[in-house]
Scaffold this active site. Structure first.
Site, mmCIF file in Angstrom:
data_model
loop_
_atom_site.group_PDB
_atom_site.id
_atom_site.type_symbol
_atom_site.label_atom_id
_atom_site.label_comp_id
_atom_site.label_asym_id
_atom_site.label_seq_id
_atom_site.Cartn_x
_atom_site.Cartn_y
_atom_site.Cartn_z
ATOM 1 N N ASP A 73 -6.616 -0.305 6.597
ATOM 2 C CA ASP A 73 -7.737 0.488 6.090
ATOM 3 C C ASP A 73 -8.568 1.042 7.239
ATOM 4 O O ASP A 73 -9.148 2.119 7.139
ATOM 5 C CB ASP A 73 -8.591 -0.372 5.147
ATOM 6 C CG ASP A 73 -7.782 -0.811 3.947
ATOM 7 O OD1 ASP A 73 -7.261 0.072 3.239
ATOM 8 O OD2 ASP A 73 -7.626 -2.022 3.737
ATOM 9 N N GLY A 101 0.829 -1.206 0.000
ATOM 10 C CA GLY A 101 0.000 0.000 0.000
ATOM 11 C C GLY A 101 0.861 1.252 0.000
ATOM 12 O O GLY A 101 2.095 1.178 0.005
ATOM 13 N N LYS A 128 -7.625 6.539 9.615
ATOM 14 C CA LYS A 128 -7.866 5.089 9.674
ATOM 15 C C LYS A 128 -8.370 4.629 11.048
ATOM 16 O O LYS A 128 -8.818 3.496 11.198
ATOM 17 C CB LYS A 128 -6.576 4.314 9.330
ATOM 18 C CG LYS A 128 -5.903 4.719 8.029
ATOM 19 C CD LYS A 128 -6.754 4.380 6.835
ATOM 20 C CE LYS A 128 -6.102 4.686 5.496
ATOM 21 N NZ LYS A 128 -4.953 3.880 5.168
ATOM 22 N N LYS A 160 -7.969 -4.857 6.650
ATOM 23 C CA LYS A 160 -6.911 -4.684 5.669
ATOM 24 C C LYS A 160 -7.346 -5.328 4.348
ATOM 25 O O LYS A 160 -8.327 -6.056 4.304
ATOM 26 C CB LYS A 160 -5.613 -5.344 6.157
ATOM 27 C CG LYS A 160 -5.001 -4.614 7.353
ATOM 28 C CD LYS A 160 -3.687 -5.204 7.804
ATOM 29 C CE LYS A 160 -2.724 -5.482 6.714
ATOM 30 N NZ LYS A 160 -2.451 -4.339 5.799
ATOM 31 N N THR A 198 1.230 3.582 2.341
ATOM 32 C CA THR A 198 1.979 3.846 3.576
ATOM 33 C C THR A 198 3.182 2.909 3.663
ATOM 34 O O THR A 198 4.296 3.337 4.009
ATOM 35 C CB THR A 198 1.067 3.678 4.813
ATOM 36 O OG1 THR A 198 -0.216 4.240 4.535
ATOM 37 C CG2 THR A 198 1.662 4.356 6.027
ATOM 38 N N GLY A 224 -5.669 -3.073 -0.815
ATOM 39 C CA GLY A 224 -4.762 -3.288 -1.954
ATOM 40 C C GLY A 224 -4.769 -4.732 -2.433
ATOM 41 O O GLY A 224 -3.895 -5.124 -3.217
ATOM 42 N N GLU A 256 -0.443 -10.780 3.483
ATOM 43 C CA GLU A 256 -0.236 -9.927 4.655
ATOM 44 C C GLU A 256 -0.550 -10.705 5.933
ATOM 45 O O GLU A 256 0.178 -10.621 6.929
ATOM 46 C CB GLU A 256 -1.132 -8.690 4.558
ATOM 47 C CG GLU A 256 -0.712 -7.733 3.456
ATOM 48 C CD GLU A 256 -1.675 -6.583 3.220
ATOM 49 O OE1 GLU A 256 -1.284 -5.641 2.540
ATOM 50 O OE2 GLU A 256 -2.814 -6.633 3.708
HETATM 51 C C1 5RP Z 1 -3.232 -3.656 1.251
HETATM 52 C C2 5RP Z 1 -3.524 -3.162 2.615
HETATM 53 C C3 5RP Z 1 -3.052 -1.783 2.964
HETATM 54 O O1 5RP Z 1 -2.267 -1.866 4.097
HETATM 55 C C4 5RP Z 1 -4.237 -0.907 3.233
HETATM 56 O O2 5RP Z 1 -5.101 -0.954 2.099
HETATM 57 C C5 5RP Z 1 -3.820 0.534 3.497
HETATM 58 O O3 5RP Z 1 -3.317 1.100 2.333
HETATM 59 P P1 5RP Z 1 -2.712 2.573 2.287
HETATM 60 O O4 5RP Z 1 -1.460 2.557 3.115
HETATM 61 O O5 5RP Z 1 -2.439 2.811 0.826
HETATM 62 O O6 5RP Z 1 -3.746 3.520 2.831
HETATM 63 O O7 5RP Z 1 -4.103 -3.811 3.439
HETATM 64 O O8 5RP Z 1 -3.827 -4.897 1.014
#
Ligand code: 5RP
Length: 219
Positions: free
Chosen positions: A84, A29, A121, A94, A31, A97, A103
């Site tokens: 998320d 993602g 979040k 989560k 972050t 992505g 994960e």
């Molecule tokens: C991907 C994830 C990410 O950690 C989650 O979607 C957060 O994404 P971002 O850092 O772009 O806000 O679970 O599968």
């Protein structure tokens, strides 16, 4: 500060939790991408990484950071990943992505899960963000009908195939009062690979990016 600046702040703050000469678990993602950028500055101080997605692997390799197969390593000291949604109990949604299964596997192996997230979040109750569920393609319609029975409104994330060759159903309108129970119930549906609730294995610590700085949350 913009949301991306908050994500960058926590991505870099996570460096403090990376022990020297160890294998680091790396999430997926925007972050996590900031964390990878930060990790590149200390790449000679770590043994290497295990990655949760092809996208993160590509970014890690672009910096010359070694990426190992999970089966080739004995253990992972720390796993750094975004979320998320996250609660004060360190339960998360989560999978925005689509990398939730890898994960979850790396999170299970890691001794410490450091969640990096911007303040938007943090939630009281999980479920405002649609809950991703990874599904074996032939079971998609069946699993969707079962998810309706659990009270959700599943929507097929059309055009998305996970790194494992599966599809994603995003489940809307779930007010998740008992995250562990819901995580279990969804995983019991035949055809589900896993779901994006991280309650059984939540985060150990969360670095939250706020306008007044990085706040450290622990359960
Ligand atoms: C991907 C994830 C990410 O950690 C989650 O979607 C957060 O994404 P971002 O850092 O772009 O806000 O679970 O599968």
């Amino acid at each position: 500060m913009t949301q991306d600046e908050l994500k960058k702040a926590v991505g870099w703050a996570a460096l403090e939790y990376v022990p020297q000469d160890t294998i680091v678990g790396v999430g997926t993602g925007s972050t996590a991408a900031h964390f990878i950028d930060a990790l590149a500055t200390i790449k000679h101080k770590i043994e290497g990484t295990v990655s949760s997605s092809e996208a993160s692997t590509e970014r890690l390799k672009s910096y010359g950071i070694p990426v190992f197969e999970l089966n080739a390593v004995d253990g992972i000291e720390v796993y750094v990943d975004g979320a998320d949604e996250i609660t004060k109990h360190m339960h998360m949604i989560k999978g925005g992505g689509a990398a939730l299964t890898r994960e979850k596997i790396i999170a299970a192996v890691a001794k410490k899960f450091v969640c990096v997230a911007d303040a938007s979040k943090q939630v009281g109750v999980l479920g405002q963000f649609p809950l991703p569920v990874e599904v074996i393609p032939m079971a998609r319609s069946y699993v969707a009908r079962e998810l309706v029975k659990l009270g959700g409104d599943p929507v097929w994330r059309e055009g998305v195939i996970t790194d494992n060759g599966n599809v994603i159903l995003d489940v809307y309108n779930m007010k998740i009062m008992e995250p562990k129970q819901m995580e279990h119930d969804i995983n019991m549906i035949t055809g589900v690979v896993t779901n994006g609730l991280f309650a059984y294995r939540g985060a150990d610590i969360c670095l939250l990016g706020t306008d007044t700085g990085v706040v450290t949350l622990e359960p």
